[in-house]
Design an enzyme around this catalytic site. Structure first.
Site, PDB file in Angstrom:
ATOM      1  N   GLU A 245     -69.135  22.567  37.866  1.00 15.39           N
ATOM      2  CA  GLU A 245     -67.450  22.325  37.842  1.00 15.39           C
ATOM      3  C   GLU A 245     -67.362  21.317  36.108  1.00 15.39           C
ATOM      4  O   GLU A 245     -66.617  21.392  35.741  1.00 15.39           O
ATOM      5  CB  GLU A 245     -68.097  20.626  38.542  1.00 15.39           C
ATOM      6  CG  GLU A 245     -66.997  19.840  38.971  1.00 15.39           C
ATOM      7  CD  GLU A 245     -66.362  19.002  40.050  1.00 15.39           C
ATOM      8  OE1 GLU A 245     -67.708  17.674  39.679  1.00 15.39           O
ATOM      9  OE2 GLU A 245     -65.893  18.823  40.598  1.00 15.39           O
ATOM     10  N   ARG A 271     -33.545  19.647  23.894  1.00 19.22           N
ATOM     11  CA  ARG A 271     -32.651  17.765  23.672  1.00 19.22           C
ATOM     12  C   ARG A 271     -32.529  17.224  22.858  1.00 19.22           C
ATOM     13  O   ARG A 271     -32.935  17.254  21.358  1.00 19.22           O
ATOM     14  CB  ARG A 271     -33.631  17.004  24.811  1.00 19.22           C
ATOM     15  CG  ARG A 271     -33.330  15.577  24.781  1.00 19.22           C
ATOM     16  CD  ARG A 271     -32.680  15.331  25.808  1.00 19.22           C
ATOM     17  NE  ARG A 271     -32.137  14.047  26.042  1.00 19.22           N
ATOM     18  CZ  ARG A 271     -31.506  13.419  26.806  1.00 19.22           C
ATOM     19  NH1 ARG A 271     -30.172  14.281  26.858  1.00 19.22           N
ATOM     20  NH2 ARG A 271     -30.816  11.734  26.602  1.00 19.22           N
ATOM     21  N   GLN A 282     -39.727  12.489  13.273  1.00 21.14           N
ATOM     22  CA  GLN A 282     -40.895  11.797  12.925  1.00 21.14           C
ATOM     23  C   GLN A 282     -42.041  11.795  14.079  1.00 21.14           C
ATOM     24  O   GLN A 282     -43.290  12.332  14.624  1.00 21.14           O
ATOM     25  CB  GLN A 282     -41.275  11.350  11.666  1.00 21.14           C
ATOM     26  CG  GLN A 282     -41.268  12.236  10.349  1.00 21.14           C
ATOM     27  CD  GLN A 282     -41.155  12.042   9.180  1.00 21.14           C
ATOM     28  OE1 GLN A 282     -41.599  10.580   9.844  1.00 21.14           O
ATOM     29  NE2 GLN A 282     -41.429  12.517   8.306  1.00 21.14           N
TER      30      GLN A 282
END
Ligand SMILES: Cc1cc2nc3c(=O)[nH]c(=O)nc-3n(C[C@H](O)[C@H](O)[C@H](O)COP(=O)(O)OP(=O)(O)OC[C@H]3O[C@@H](n4cnc5c(N)ncnc54)[C@H](O)[C@@H]3O)c2cc1C
Length: 388
Positions: A245, A271, A282
């Site tokens: 797992e 956007r 930045q």
């Protein structure tokens, strides 16, 4: 160590990515909203061979090694962007098939693996109990031998797939004073008298993955239901499943993180604020870089842990490191993703809101971050090194 994917692995990845983008991604929002189990999707995933990845072909599987299984689960998450589905597939493949394959009798393998591989059966791994989570060896579900039957009594909780499972690996103790050594593992079929899948739990996310509380009330099992040896349920069956797992299961989540980064990159280009795309700022670029670094570091740790499994190297330290880092990175990556999406990140019309909720469980399931920090420190203090 060479983590470059082979041509076969690349082809498998391409096939799964395309399948997941076509069959899984479009329904992810609906599965989240309704919490309904999609049996036809499960069957389609089985048909593609993903539900039997690490199982040898003679039992209906794909015969994949741990690295290939990890790469395939990663592609499933990347193309499908459905963490819940990845959790259900991971539990089925890693927590159920691996123990049946490694500890099952030939009769058990022949009885269960073909159905698990093709998706006719859904598997669940039932260890955790209301009073035994991190302290998993403290389970109270009891087993006693009565003639030619084992009789189980007790209840589990937080069990992935339990509400829909056809077969469970259930852990029970014959003698709590013996701790882990008193625990055995059993294969329990749905419909067995005395077994009930219990209630389905309501969760914050991962609604595509049903989670339940199976109950055993004088559940009588034939002696052939024992998986592995008496008293080795924890030290062998559970330990191996949990090792796999930590090393492999979280591949699905890694894939979802990769797919999320692609969504975020596209959003920052599209956007605009202050008459410029977000990608021009930045500080936004810094977040993109942090996301990529975390994802890539997590991938390398996971592939390394899987490589250890494939190459008979001690894997438990590396698997815990991979699990700890991947799941904490997952939360950080989604936090950055949500912030980059701004208010839209909090809205259901974009997938980030859902994936943020889904990833919140990552540092808890499969052992909490604290427990993995303890495991890692314990191994180091015992002199187990990081060499492999
Ligand atoms: C969605 C979901 C799916 C799951 N699926 C499965 C499944 O399929 N099968 C299964 O068997 N289990 C499953 N689990 C259970 C999961 O493995 C446990 O939730 C997890 O191991 C933590 O146990 P707990 O929830 O009881 O927390 P607890 O053990 O109660 O821990 C609570 C807090 O105490 C801290 N803590 C506990 N002990 C220590 C310690 N010694 N030192 C420091 N801190 C400690 C923990 O880190 C945690 O912060 C699932 C859980 C979830 C949420």
């Amino acid at each position: 160590m060479d983590f470059a994917l082979s041509e076969n692995q690349k082809a498998l990845r391409k096939t799964i990515l395309a399948f997941a983008a076509r069959e899984i991604a479009p329904g992810a929002e609906k599965r989240d909203a309704t919490g309904l189990w999609d049996q036809s999707l499960w069957a389609a995933i089985g048909k593609l061979g993903i539900l039997g990845l690490p199982v040898p072909e003679r039992y209906g599987g794909a015969g994949a090694d741990a690295v290939t299984t990890l790469a395939a689960l990663e592609a499933l998450g990347e193309g499908g962007l459905d963490t819940g589905l990845c959790v259900s597939v991971g539990a089925h493949v890693v927590l159920v098939q691996i123990p049946v394959l490694l500890y099952g009798s030939e009769a058990q393998r022949e009885k269960y693996l073909p159905g698990l591989c093709c998706g006719d059966y859904i598997g669940a791994f039932a260890l955790t109990e209301p009073e035994a989570g991190s302290d998993a060896a403290g389970i109270q579900t009891s087993v006693r031998r009565e003639g030619d039957r084992y009789v189980l009594n007790g209840a589990k909780t937080f069990i992935t797939n339990a509400p829909v499972a056809d077969v469970l690996i259930a852990f029970a103790t014959a003698d709590r004073s013996r701790g882990a050594d008193g625990i055995s593992a059993f294969l329990v079929e749905a419909g067995t008298p005395g077994y009930s899948p219990g209630r389905k739990l309501a969760k914050m996310g991962n609604h595509a993955s049903p989670t339940g509380e199976p109950v055993f009330d004088d559940c009588r099992l034939p002696l052939t239901a024992l998986l592995g040896e008496e008293g080795k349920g924890f030290s062998e069956v559970a330990a191996t499943a949990l090792l796999w797992e930590r090393a492999v299961f979280f591949g699905g989540l890694l894939g979802v993180l990769r797919g999320t980064l692609q969504k975020v990159l596209a959003y920052t280009r599209q956007r605009r604020q202050f008459n410029r795309p977000l990608a021009d700022f930045q500080l936004v670029r810094g977040k993109l870089a942090d996301m990529a670094v975390r994802i890539q570091a997590a991938r390398m740790l996971a592939y390394h842990a899987a490589w250890c499994l494939d190459n008979a190297q001690a894997a438990d330290l590396h698997a815990s490191i991979a699990k700890l880092y991947t799941t904490e990175a997952a939360v950080e990556v989604l936090r950055d993703a949500l912030e980059i999406y701004g208010g839209y990140g909090y809205m259901k019309e974009y997938p980030v809101e859902r994936i943020y909720r889904e990833m919140a469980v990552a540092p808890v399931g499969g052992g909490t971050s604290s427990i993995h920090r303890l495991i890692i420190a314990n191994r180091l203090l015992k002199g187990i090194g990081l060499e492999t």
